[in-house]
Design an enzyme around this catalytic site. Sequence first.
Site, PDB file in Angstrom:
ATOM      1  N   THR A 110       0.856  -1.180   0.000  1.00  0.00           N
ATOM      2  CA  THR A 110       0.000   0.000   0.000  1.00  0.00           C
ATOM      3  C   THR A 110       0.896   1.236   0.000  1.00  0.00           C
ATOM      4  OG1 THR A 110      -1.760   1.133   1.196  1.00  0.00           O
ATOM      5  CG2 THR A 110      -0.230  -0.111   2.543  1.00  0.00           C
ATOM      6  N   GLU A 141      -4.481  -2.654   5.106  1.00  0.00           N
ATOM      7  CA  GLU A 141      -3.975  -3.183   6.380  1.00  0.00           C
ATOM      8  C   GLU A 141      -5.067  -3.886   7.201  1.00  0.00           C
ATOM      9  OE1 GLU A 141      -3.409  -0.204   5.109  1.00  0.00           O
ATOM     10  OE2 GLU A 141      -1.505   0.658   5.737  1.00  0.00           O
ATOM     11  N   LYS A 154      -6.867  10.388  -3.091  1.00  0.00           N
ATOM     12  CA  LYS A 154      -7.323   9.104  -3.618  1.00  0.00           C
ATOM     13  C   LYS A 154      -8.150   9.325  -4.875  1.00  0.00           C
ATOM     14  CE  LYS A 154      -8.241   4.634  -1.822  1.00  0.00           C
ATOM     15  NZ  LYS A 154      -8.885   3.800  -0.810  1.00  0.00           N
ATOM     16  N   TRP A 201      -3.992   5.670  -4.826  1.00  0.00           N
ATOM     17  CA  TRP A 201      -3.378   6.782  -4.093  1.00  0.00           C
ATOM     18  C   TRP A 201      -2.408   7.614  -4.933  1.00  0.00           C
ATOM     19  CZ3 TRP A 201      -5.699   8.051   0.092  1.00  0.00           C
ATOM     20  CH2 TRP A 201      -6.248   7.107   0.943  1.00  0.00           C
TER      21      TRP A 201
END
Length: 544
Positions: A185, A330, A440, A445
């Site tokens: 990420t 996550e 975003k 991202w």
Amino acid sequence: MNGLMMDVPLTIPSILKRAAQVYPEKEIVSRWSDGSITRTNYGTLYKRVVRLMNVLRDLGVQPGDRVATSAWNSSHHLELYFAIPSLGAVLHTVNIRLFPDQIRFIVNHAEDRFVFLDRSLAGLYAELQPSLTTVERYILMDDRGTPPTTMPSPASDYETLLASASDEEYFPPLEENMAAGLCYTSGTTGEPKGTLYSHRATYLHAMGACMVDSLGISEKETVMSVVPMFHANAWGLPYACAMTGAKQVFPGPHLLGGAIASLMEAEQVTLSAGVPTVWNILYQHLKQHSQKLTSLRVIISGGSAIPRKLIADYEHDLGVEVVCVWGMTELSPIGTVARLRGAMRNLPAEKQLAIRATQGISVPCVEIAILNEEGESLPWDGESTGELASKGPWVASGYYNTGKPNTALTKDGWFLTGDVAAITPYGYVEITDRKKDMIKSRGEWISSIDMENLAVEHPNVREAAVVGRHDPVRDEVPVVAVVLNEPRPQEEIAREMRDLLATQFANWQLPKLSDIRIVEALPKTSVGKLDKKVLRVQILNSET
Ligand code: ADP
């Protein structure tokens, strides 16, 4: 103590075995790059996974090894979702929308030994190959797209390997806390960070996704994940579907408007999941063509907040329920789901809509809190705002291979999400801001800090700041505010800036020329720090 329940590990292959035994005939449909369709089912999937495990063994894959995939949503990708973890190896899904430099970093950091990739994406790997230091072989999967002119090497063909592999069944014993998946990420600054999913977390998360007050995946549904399989395991849907025997429909690379609508109709999809951008574009398409979807019942929308109006439009115009979810890579990724409680169905329509547009309540297994700067838990009064924090069996305890275990957690064991929220007395999370300095766009991202650092390399730019502004299609887009050291025409600066940013950002991340704006000065806080809150308001006001 004697007489306790059996201690059976929660592992990914057990999901597949049951699917093959109980639902062998249930279909798995893939649409490929050229629009063609293929069908398989859980029974055949199982047999191919057994062979694929033997392919991996023949290649020399050992438990714990990382094996990368770089592919759109398809039955091939689903085979890898089961075969790699079933062998005790780690399925590393690479986000193909990232800038090549980030892909290079991710593959090297994960130390992937093999990359399974859609053939039409092979050109990128041909380019990256000299700097991918750990990859021993590329396995090309025919996605019926245009083959690139250059290929990485050494390369093998997926179907050829499968055809020559043994079909002897051997599932090695696995422990539930073994690593099963890896997904990177983007961090606010610096390089992407890896989240390592265990078998246990993936299994429990799939069960969590199936619960009726959660995503409600069940055997009777036909599910299409528009969310890519390189995004937090497509929100766990491929595993949740196999767990329940739901029919799965994989859309391949064509994810917008008409392409999605026609596949939904042809396969009678009942439930689909993706980011708000996808739903906005689909809605516009359907409206423009006065088209209705005859089977679609529920849309799961996550990754960004969805406008209330779009929820209402889907319901009124199309009879489709929109369910909002909040999550993070996550968190495997599902954290909260916004469904009304029974008693709330008596509230006025506007109130109901407002609640459904929140991020929702935590799903079982996920604990949440809002914390102040001192790490103290704040009341759930709908007004106090703090950083949203989470704990649970499918929440990351740290990042992969940073050398520092558990650095992601507070002293009380909370994972800090970087989102700022209030929680209502009924437990509904309402995100009000984002602590992480990120934008975003279409579910992906953009680091504003990385963009600022590059923007100031322009010889005429003294200072630069990047903030997000709302965009009806892309959810959020970057706006680059620059202070010049000498006057220059706006159009020239905008063009030069875009060219400069294009050296390190993917096309979809670049600001529009009109969003590169020359300002007199940037707003600062009392201690001289850039005040992005004020800048965001200034940008917003300059639009009206
Ligand atoms: P995903 O792959 O699910 O998009 P990421 O880890 O890339 O997960 O992004 C997670 C972040 O996306 C959250 O911390 C939050 O900022 C934002 N996000 C996710 N879902 C929502 C939502 N329903 N509403 C608002 N923001 C959301």
